[in-house]
Design an enzyme around this catalytic site. Structure first.
Site, PDB file in Angstrom:
ATOM      1  N   LYS A  46     -37.134 -11.510   7.283  1.00 51.22           N
ATOM      2  CA  LYS A  46     -36.570 -12.820   6.921  1.00 51.22           C
ATOM      3  C   LYS A  46     -35.344 -12.605   6.047  1.00 51.22           C
ATOM      4  CE  LYS A  46     -36.418 -15.782   3.759  1.00 51.22           C
ATOM      5  NZ  LYS A  46     -35.099 -16.362   3.894  1.00 51.22           N
ATOM      6  N   GLU A  82     -37.802  -5.249  -5.604  1.00 51.33           N
ATOM      7  CA  GLU A  82     -36.551  -4.848  -6.272  1.00 51.33           C
ATOM      8  C   GLU A  82     -35.929  -6.123  -6.807  1.00 51.33           C
ATOM      9  OE1 GLU A  82     -36.269  -1.850  -6.731  1.00 51.33           O
ATOM     10  OE2 GLU A  82     -37.128  -0.794  -5.037  1.00 51.33           O
ATOM     11  N   CYS A 138     -26.916  -5.964  -7.773  1.00 52.67           N
ATOM     12  CA  CYS A 138     -28.039  -5.926  -8.708  1.00 52.67           C
ATOM     13  C   CYS A 138     -27.756  -4.913  -9.813  1.00 52.67           C
ATOM     14  CB  CYS A 138     -29.325  -5.589  -7.986  1.00 52.67           C
ATOM     15  SG  CYS A 138     -29.187  -4.110  -7.028  1.00 52.67           S
ATOM     16  N   GLU A 147     -29.732 -13.033 -16.667  1.00 53.77           N
ATOM     17  CA  GLU A 147     -28.938 -12.532 -15.537  1.00 53.77           C
ATOM     18  C   GLU A 147     -28.033 -13.657 -15.037  1.00 53.77           C
ATOM     19  OE1 GLU A 147     -30.807 -11.812 -11.662  1.00 53.77           O
ATOM     20  OE2 GLU A 147     -29.656  -9.950 -11.527  1.00 53.77           O
TER      21      GLU A 147
END
Ligand code: NAD
Length: 479
Positions: free
Chosen positions: A174, A249, A283, A380
């Site tokens: 997906k 992750e 990331c 973040e």
């Protein structure tokens, strides 16, 4: 009329029976629709898992050389499609064409590594006086769910999918809803490479609908997910209910420490690369910069000059250094964080939303005078925004760096070996860099985070394959 991207299930290209689609917008040109993808329903996940379950019975018996050959063919086609795929990634994600090509190169490098590595992928064997030999046997898990983010739509997907296939698993994939085009292009490459029907399936749609359905299907034996920590936690609790293995992750707030003895030009280069590459949406981007007090002024002067020289615009234009952020949601999150930092008292050295209103552009933004109690220090942002703090001693810098719920990547710039060693010993991140930017990686090394940046075995390295196998301890005694 734009293309309608279809799902790839059991070797067939299918429209969603519900007839719903979603628009894939070009973030560099608001309102320009690149194509439409299927807004699939949970039933299509069921169909894909049916297909992958049936295909597993045959695929798991394939000799490893045959799986290697098919993955090799996929990689050959991926290399051939590099330019076309890079254009799709650049248009739907907003990264520059150069960055998109580099992403495909990284997928090829890692894929080639795993393809070779599987030849020597065997468990430990030991001799014992009660049995003549004992060894670890590896077996595929079954159907694996792969859920990927939009920021590295090719590289992240390949980093999960290729090891899973090489070890004999079948896949329901997906992709993120911002990047369905590149996902469907890669599904075509799996088809063209000759993988048997049902071994690789791709279903597009919303996380809240098909993503949820994938993690709720009790036939899924493992989920490999890359995305935000918030969604990762939801996946972990749903997977826990069925004792499903997870590889997560997740987010990060990566810091770079610059000591008084650092090569300042090298440190500034690294900040520009890891802070503003892909508009700060990796990331492992650097998002906090910790400067030892004596060099802070000189470093910031050089950094501000470099930031002002970054050319922003259409990512397909080769004269452009930085494209837009990925979409309206990202734009809103980042601009809200910028406003909040200003309200909290941080000083803007350069930056803010860019003048071009045609797309979701944000200028490289640097805040100085940041303190640990400010949101910009801890949350973040996932955009081209840096939070800069100053410190006096290395222990202080290490405390500041580790003062985060995240633990993905970090870097130090210093010429002093003792400083470097102290940093390596004390840092709470899954990746640690000395005189190299925080986004640097090679396939031989584990790619994963500590604390709220990751869960389960890391990707790449040996663990990239190990995640996808069951172990069997075999005890053998000759008669
Ligand atoms: P996201 O968590 O919003 O989405 C990731 C994927 O999960 C998408 O495919 C999405 O559709 C799906 N999803 C959303 N809700 C779901 C649900 N309830 N159930 C199942 N699936 C669901 O993340 P994003 O915005 O696509 O990506 C940005 C985030 O990814 C950032 O936090 C970034 O740090 C992280 N990231 C981490 C790494 C890493 O290796 N650690 C790499 C790239 C990105």
């Amino acid at each position: 009329m734009q293309d309608i991207l279809k799902n790839y299930i059991d070797g067939q290209w299918l429209l969603s029976p519900g007839g719903k689609t979603f628009a894939n917008e070009n973030p560099a040109r608001k309102g320009e629709i690149l194509n439409y993808a299927q807004a699939s329903e949970p039933e299509e996940i069921t169909l894909a898992v049916d297909a992958a379950s049936a295909a597993f019975l045959n695929w798991k018996t394939f000799p490893v050389e045959e799986r290697q050959r098919l993955v090799g063919e996929f990689l050959r086609l991926l290399a051939q499609a590099k330019d076309e795929l890079a254009v799709a990634v650049s248009k739907e994600n907003g990264k520059t064409l150069t960055e998109a090509r580099a992403e495909v190169d990284s997928a090829l490098l890692e894929g080639g590594y795993h393809q070779r590595q599987i030849s020597a992928f065997a468990g430990n064997a030991v001799r014992n006086d009660k049995c003549s030999l004992a060894w670890e046997d590896y077996h595929p898990l079954g159907v694996v769910g792969i859920i990927s983010p939009w920021n590295y739509p090719v590289n992240v997907m390949c980093r999960k999918t290729l090891p899973a296939l090489l070890t004999g698993n079948t896949i329901v994939f997906k992709p993120a809803s911002f990047t369905p085009w590149s996902a469907v292009m890669m599904a075509r490459l799996f088809e063209k490479a000759g993988f048997p029907a049902g071994v690789f399936n791709c279903v597009t749609g919303m996380g809240s609908s098909v993503g949820n359905a994938l993690i709720a299907d009790s036939r899924i034996k493992a989920i490999s997910f890359t995305g935000s920590t918030a969604v990762g936690k939801k996946i972990l609790s749903a997977a826990g209910a069925n004792l499903v293995r997870t590889q997560l992750e997740l987010g990060g707030k990566n810091a770079m420490i610059v000591m008084n003895d650092a090569d300042l030009d090298g440190a500034v280069d690294a900040t520009v690369k890891a802070g503003f590459g892909c508009a700060g949406q990796w990331c492992t981007s650097t998002s906090r910069v910790l400067l030892q007090r004596d060099i802070a002024g000189a470093y910031l002067e050089k950094l501000a000059e470099r930031c002002r020289a970054i050319r922003i615009g259409d990512p397909l234009d080769s004269a452009v250094d930085m494209g837009p952020v990925a979409g309206p949601g990202q734009f809103k999150t980042i601009t809200t964080a910028i406003e909040r930092a200003q309200r909290d008292g941080a000083q803007m050295l350069c930056g803010d939303a860019a003048a071009q209103s045609g797309g979701y552009f944000i200028k490289p933004t640097v805040f100085t005078g940041v303190t640990p109690d400010m949101a910009i220090f801890s949350e973040e942002i996932f955009g081209p925004v840096l939070a800069v703090c100053e410190f006096d001693t290395l222990p202080e810098a290490l405390d500041l760096t580790n003062n985060s719920v995240y633990g993905l990547s970090s870097a130090i710039f210093t010429r002093d070996l003792t400083n470097a060693q102290r940093y390596i010993d004390a840092i709470d991140t899954g990746m640690a860099h000395v005189n190299i930017h925080s986004g640097f990686k090679i396939p031989e090394m584990p790619f994963g985070g500590w604390k709220e940046s990751g869960f389960g075995l890391p990707e790449n390295s040996r663990s990239g394959l190990e995640f996808f196998v069951n172990r069997k301890a075999v005890y053998w005694k000759g008669i």
